[in-house]
Design a protein around this motif. Sequence first.
Motif, PDB file in Angstrom:
ATOM      1  N   VAL A  90       6.815  56.214 -49.798  1.00  0.00           N
ATOM      2  CA  VAL A  90       8.114  56.848 -50.007  1.00  0.00           C
ATOM      3  C   VAL A  90       7.868  58.153 -50.753  1.00  0.00           C
ATOM      4  O   VAL A  90       7.147  58.180 -51.743  1.00  0.00           O
ATOM      5  CB  VAL A  90       9.063  55.953 -50.836  1.00  0.00           C
ATOM      6  CG1 VAL A  90      10.428  56.627 -50.975  1.00  0.00           C
ATOM      7  CG2 VAL A  90       9.216  54.589 -50.191  1.00  0.00           C
ATOM      8  N   TYR A  91       8.439  59.239 -50.261  1.00  0.00           N
ATOM      9  CA  TYR A  91       8.248  60.535 -50.925  1.00  0.00           C
ATOM     10  C   TYR A  91       9.452  61.413 -50.628  1.00  0.00           C
ATOM     11  O   TYR A  91      10.251  61.119 -49.728  1.00  0.00           O
ATOM     12  CB  TYR A  91       6.960  61.213 -50.445  1.00  0.00           C
ATOM     13  CG  TYR A  91       6.930  61.523 -48.959  1.00  0.00           C
ATOM     14  CD1 TYR A  91       7.315  62.774 -48.485  1.00  0.00           C
ATOM     15  CD2 TYR A  91       6.534  60.560 -48.043  1.00  0.00           C
ATOM     16  CE1 TYR A  91       7.297  63.060 -47.130  1.00  0.00           C
ATOM     17  CE2 TYR A  91       6.517  60.832 -46.691  1.00  0.00           C
ATOM     18  CZ  TYR A  91       6.898  62.084 -46.229  1.00  0.00           C
ATOM     19  OH  TYR A  91       6.890  62.361 -44.887  1.00  0.00           O
ATOM     20  N   GLU A  98      14.620  61.975 -49.315  1.00  0.00           N
ATOM     21  CA  GLU A  98      13.736  60.828 -49.488  1.00  0.00           C
ATOM     22  C   GLU A  98      13.323  60.310 -48.115  1.00  0.00           C
ATOM     23  O   GLU A  98      14.168  60.040 -47.264  1.00  0.00           O
ATOM     24  CB  GLU A  98      14.428  59.726 -50.285  1.00  0.00           C
ATOM     25  CG  GLU A  98      13.504  58.574 -50.637  1.00  0.00           C
ATOM     26  CD  GLU A  98      14.189  57.504 -51.456  1.00  0.00           C
ATOM     27  OE1 GLU A  98      13.947  57.459 -52.675  1.00  0.00           O
ATOM     28  OE2 GLU A  98      14.976  56.738 -50.873  1.00  0.00           O
ATOM     29  N   VAL A  99      12.025  60.164 -47.900  1.00  0.00           N
ATOM     30  CA  VAL A  99      11.488  59.739 -46.610  1.00  0.00           C
ATOM     31  C   VAL A  99      10.677  58.460 -46.822  1.00  0.00           C
ATOM     32  O   VAL A  99       9.849  58.386 -47.739  1.00  0.00           O
ATOM     33  CB  VAL A  99      10.593  60.828 -45.988  1.00  0.00           C
ATOM     34  CG1 VAL A  99      10.029  60.343 -44.652  1.00  0.00           C
ATOM     35  CG2 VAL A  99      11.373  62.121 -45.803  1.00  0.00           C
ATOM     36  N   HIS A 100      10.933  57.456 -45.982  1.00  0.00           N
ATOM     37  CA  HIS A 100      10.173  56.208 -45.998  1.00  0.00           C
ATOM     38  C   HIS A 100       9.335  56.153 -44.727  1.00  0.00           C
ATOM     39  O   HIS A 100       9.863  56.312 -43.616  1.00  0.00           O
ATOM     40  CB  HIS A 100      11.106  54.995 -46.031  1.00  0.00           C
ATOM     41  CG  HIS A 100      11.930  54.895 -47.276  1.00  0.00           C
ATOM     42  ND1 HIS A 100      11.682  53.970 -48.258  1.00  0.00           N
ATOM     43  CD2 HIS A 100      12.996  55.621 -47.700  1.00  0.00           C
ATOM     44  CE1 HIS A 100      12.566  54.114 -49.232  1.00  0.00           C
ATOM     45  NE2 HIS A 100      13.375  55.112 -48.912  1.00  0.00           N
ATOM     46  N   THR A 101       8.049  55.923 -44.872  1.00  0.00           N
ATOM     47  CA  THR A 101       7.175  55.831 -43.702  1.00  0.00           C
ATOM     48  C   THR A 101       6.241  54.638 -43.849  1.00  0.00           C
ATOM     49  O   THR A 101       6.029  54.118 -44.951  1.00  0.00           O
ATOM     50  CB  THR A 101       6.310  57.101 -43.528  1.00  0.00           C
ATOM     51  OG1 THR A 101       5.485  57.268 -44.687  1.00  0.00           O
ATOM     52  CG2 THR A 101       7.166  58.332 -43.313  1.00  0.00           C
ATOM     53  N   ALA A 117     -10.199  62.957 -41.052  1.00  0.00           N
ATOM     54  CA  ALA A 117      -9.333  61.783 -41.101  1.00  0.00           C
ATOM     55  C   ALA A 117      -8.054  62.055 -40.329  1.00  0.00           C
ATOM     56  O   ALA A 117      -7.571  63.199 -40.277  1.00  0.00           O
ATOM     57  CB  ALA A 117      -9.003  61.414 -42.545  1.00  0.00           C
ATOM     58  N   LEU A 118      -7.513  61.006 -39.723  1.00  0.00           N
ATOM     59  CA  LEU A 118      -6.297  61.102 -38.905  1.00  0.00           C
ATOM     60  C   LEU A 118      -5.270  60.121 -39.455  1.00  0.00           C
ATOM     61  O   LEU A 118      -5.574  58.957 -39.710  1.00  0.00           O
ATOM     62  CB  LEU A 118      -6.610  60.763 -37.448  1.00  0.00           C
ATOM     63  CG  LEU A 118      -5.411  60.663 -36.494  1.00  0.00           C
ATOM     64  CD1 LEU A 118      -4.810  62.056 -36.266  1.00  0.00           C
ATOM     65  CD2 LEU A 118      -5.831  60.041 -35.171  1.00  0.00           C
ATOM     66  N   GLU A 119      -4.042  60.611 -39.626  1.00  0.00           N
ATOM     67  CA  GLU A 119      -2.965  59.759 -40.129  1.00  0.00           C
ATOM     68  C   GLU A 119      -1.800  59.768 -39.162  1.00  0.00           C
ATOM     69  O   GLU A 119      -1.372  60.828 -38.693  1.00  0.00           O
ATOM     70  CB  GLU A 119      -2.504  60.243 -41.504  1.00  0.00           C
ATOM     71  CG  GLU A 119      -1.412  59.383 -42.130  1.00  0.00           C
ATOM     72  CD  GLU A 119      -1.211  59.710 -43.593  1.00  0.00           C
ATOM     73  OE1 GLU A 119      -1.888  59.082 -44.430  1.00  0.00           O
ATOM     74  OE2 GLU A 119      -0.408  60.625 -43.887  1.00  0.00           O
ATOM     75  N   VAL A 120      -1.297  58.585 -38.866  1.00  0.00           N
ATOM     76  CA  VAL A 120      -0.112  58.423 -38.021  1.00  0.00           C
ATOM     77  C   VAL A 120       0.972  57.789 -38.879  1.00  0.00           C
ATOM     78  O   VAL A 120       0.759  56.736 -39.494  1.00  0.00           O
ATOM     79  CB  VAL A 120      -0.412  57.548 -36.794  1.00  0.00           C
ATOM     80  CG1 VAL A 120       0.869  57.337 -35.976  1.00  0.00           C
ATOM     81  CG2 VAL A 120      -1.488  58.180 -35.928  1.00  0.00           C
ATOM     82  N   ALA A 121       2.132  58.445 -38.959  1.00  0.00           N
ATOM     83  CA  ALA A 121       3.221  57.990 -39.828  1.00  0.00           C
ATOM     84  C   ALA A 121       4.467  57.699 -39.004  1.00  0.00           C
ATOM     85  O   ALA A 121       4.959  58.572 -38.279  1.00  0.00           O
ATOM     86  CB  ALA A 121       3.522  59.051 -40.887  1.00  0.00           C
ATOM     87  N   ALA A 122       4.971  56.469 -39.104  1.00  0.00           N
ATOM     88  CA  ALA A 122       6.215  56.091 -38.426  1.00  0.00           C
ATOM     89  C   ALA A 122       7.359  56.157 -39.424  1.00  0.00           C
ATOM     90  O   ALA A 122       7.274  55.593 -40.518  1.00  0.00           O
ATOM     91  CB  ALA A 122       6.097  54.695 -37.832  1.00  0.00           C
ATOM     92  N   ASP A 123       8.420  56.834 -39.048  1.00  0.00           N
ATOM     93  CA  ASP A 123       9.577  56.989 -39.931  1.00  0.00           C
ATOM     94  C   ASP A 123      10.410  55.715 -39.927  1.00  0.00           C
ATOM     95  O   ASP A 123      10.924  55.290 -38.888  1.00  0.00           O
ATOM     96  CB  ASP A 123      10.409  58.179 -39.452  1.00  0.00           C
ATOM     97  CG  ASP A 123      11.619  58.445 -40.351  1.00  0.00           C
ATOM     98  OD1 ASP A 123      11.642  57.905 -41.471  1.00  0.00           O
ATOM     99  OD2 ASP A 123      12.512  59.199 -39.925  1.00  0.00           O
ATOM    100  N   ILE A 124      10.536  55.082 -41.093  1.00  0.00           N
ATOM    101  CA  ILE A 124      11.368  53.878 -41.212  1.00  0.00           C
ATOM    102  C   ILE A 124      12.481  54.102 -42.232  1.00  0.00           C
ATOM    103  O   ILE A 124      13.031  53.144 -42.781  1.00  0.00           O
ATOM    104  CB  ILE A 124      10.519  52.649 -41.612  1.00  0.00           C
ATOM    105  CG1 ILE A 124       9.800  52.888 -42.945  1.00  0.00           C
ATOM    106  CG2 ILE A 124       9.535  52.288 -40.525  1.00  0.00           C
ATOM    107  CD1 ILE A 124       9.145  51.634 -43.510  1.00  0.00           C
ATOM    108  N   GLY A 255       6.861  55.348 -54.469  1.00  0.00           N
ATOM    109  CA  GLY A 255       8.317  55.349 -54.400  1.00  0.00           C
ATOM    110  C   GLY A 255       8.966  53.993 -54.543  1.00  0.00           C
ATOM    111  O   GLY A 255      10.187  53.886 -54.503  1.00  0.00           O
ATOM    112  N   ALA A 256       8.179  52.927 -54.715  1.00  0.00           N
ATOM    113  CA  ALA A 256       8.751  51.579 -54.810  1.00  0.00           C
ATOM    114  C   ALA A 256       9.534  51.411 -56.109  1.00  0.00           C
ATOM    115  O   ALA A 256       9.203  51.987 -57.143  1.00  0.00           O
ATOM    116  CB  ALA A 256       7.644  50.534 -54.727  1.00  0.00           C
TER     117      ALA A 256
END
Length: 502
Positions: A90-91, A98-101, A117-124, A255-256
């Motif tokens: 969360v950031y 505020e974005v949760h991924t 490095a490779l990062e894949v982020a799904a928006d939840i 962000g928790a």
Amino acid sequence: MDDDRVLEEQQEQSAWLRALVDAVDVGVHAVDARGLTIFYNERAGALDGLAPGEVIGKHVLEVFPSLTSETSSLLRVLRSQETISHRRQVYKNYRGQEVHTTNTTRPVYSGSRLLGALEVAADITEVQHLAERVVDLQAAALPGKPGDSAVQGMVAGARQGSRTGSASVRWSLDDIVTASPAVRDVIERARKVARTSSPVLVYGETGVGKELLVQGLHAASPRSRKPFIAQNCAALPGPLLEGILFGTVKGSFTGAENRPGLFELADGGTLFLDELNSLPLDLQAKLLRVLEDGQVRRLGASHVVPVDVRIMAAMNAAPEDVVLQGLLREDLYYRVRVVSLRMPSLAERPEDVSVLARHFLAACNQRFGTRIRAIGSDAMDVLHSATWRGNVRELKHVIEAAINEVEGDVIHAADLPPHVKPARSAGGAGGLRAGSGASGASGGATVPGGTPGEALPERLMNAERHWISEALTQTEGNIARAAAILGIPRQTLQSKLKKFDM
């Protein structure tokens, strides 16, 4: 010339790669071994409030100053060279949103050389907010529950006027409408089971009334004045569902906040886990531990909290099959199926079709203020001949649909939705009840039985021609829809049309 061609091919491959990265509905962020961004798609930019041009070519910490070498998952993976899977984050982005991924970050190699490095982020974000809202409202409805910092204000505001017990339980076992001996047997078993706190596994096809049975079981139990909380395990992604079930503590992930999980909210009562077989296997292991120990540990917590929760679970497939398919841990299966109750499908209890249809008619009359007095025999014949893949739920919606169509005070076959008018059992031939077509040309005639002395193959062929013609009339010549009504592939219907020269 060869070098030019190689360069052109590389440029084409790069163009395809950029198009692919921008087309996916997840954020993609790649850095080289120094931490400089080499890929950053538009979806990632939408999450972060940045344009790709502001990020590509720059170091991660230059673009995201709120991160450090420890908190940046990309830099951490570069350092450890180990994959991080499905980590929640969360950031706040550059717009202050505020974005949760949920992120998966992995090192990229060429042979043994680390490329980056490779990062894949799904928006939840939306799902997270909705799930938290549901949990907060459930907490607010439970008298006497201590409020954590994240829910305390809402609990205090919603307590006023709340009643003892769980407002989410609407049904008792007496509310189950049936004339079926098989269903009555399930109800009587449920009354006996209600006296204990043993886990219960309810299974049956979609729409048979599993949650109604579970609610009724809770209402008949000594826990009836304690919370009843339901969670569909297929409704949320695994990383989010873990926090919803077990709770979180501040700092357990970026962000928790301190937030109770459903186990804590259901303390003293019942937690109903629908579609249990959709729960990720790693969460199934944690669920098993809670069932064994009677203690729950919030994400990131160093201590456990004792809970007294009765678990009821449901699934729409045979549990043994789900275990064999590897969707349900065998040890969890044996733990939750201390008592198992199977709700029969509507096809297994045909005596319930008319009983339920009249019940739903009365309920709709009360709900809509209508005065439909009966269901005609022609309509009831169609209802009895339907397959009811959606079971009781489908029957309920069919009656409601008919009330929207009927002009008089009696529901007839013509008032029913088209998808139930075909009678799968009529004459065993293809599945249309004569007289159920839109034109009504058959006038209620029965399936043609042929003429005296006609051989069986000829009778079958004539019956088949009749049902095909009926389906085409009903769909105004639409072959695809006619094939659906007949329950055969479109190609099969086309072959039969050629065969019969239709």
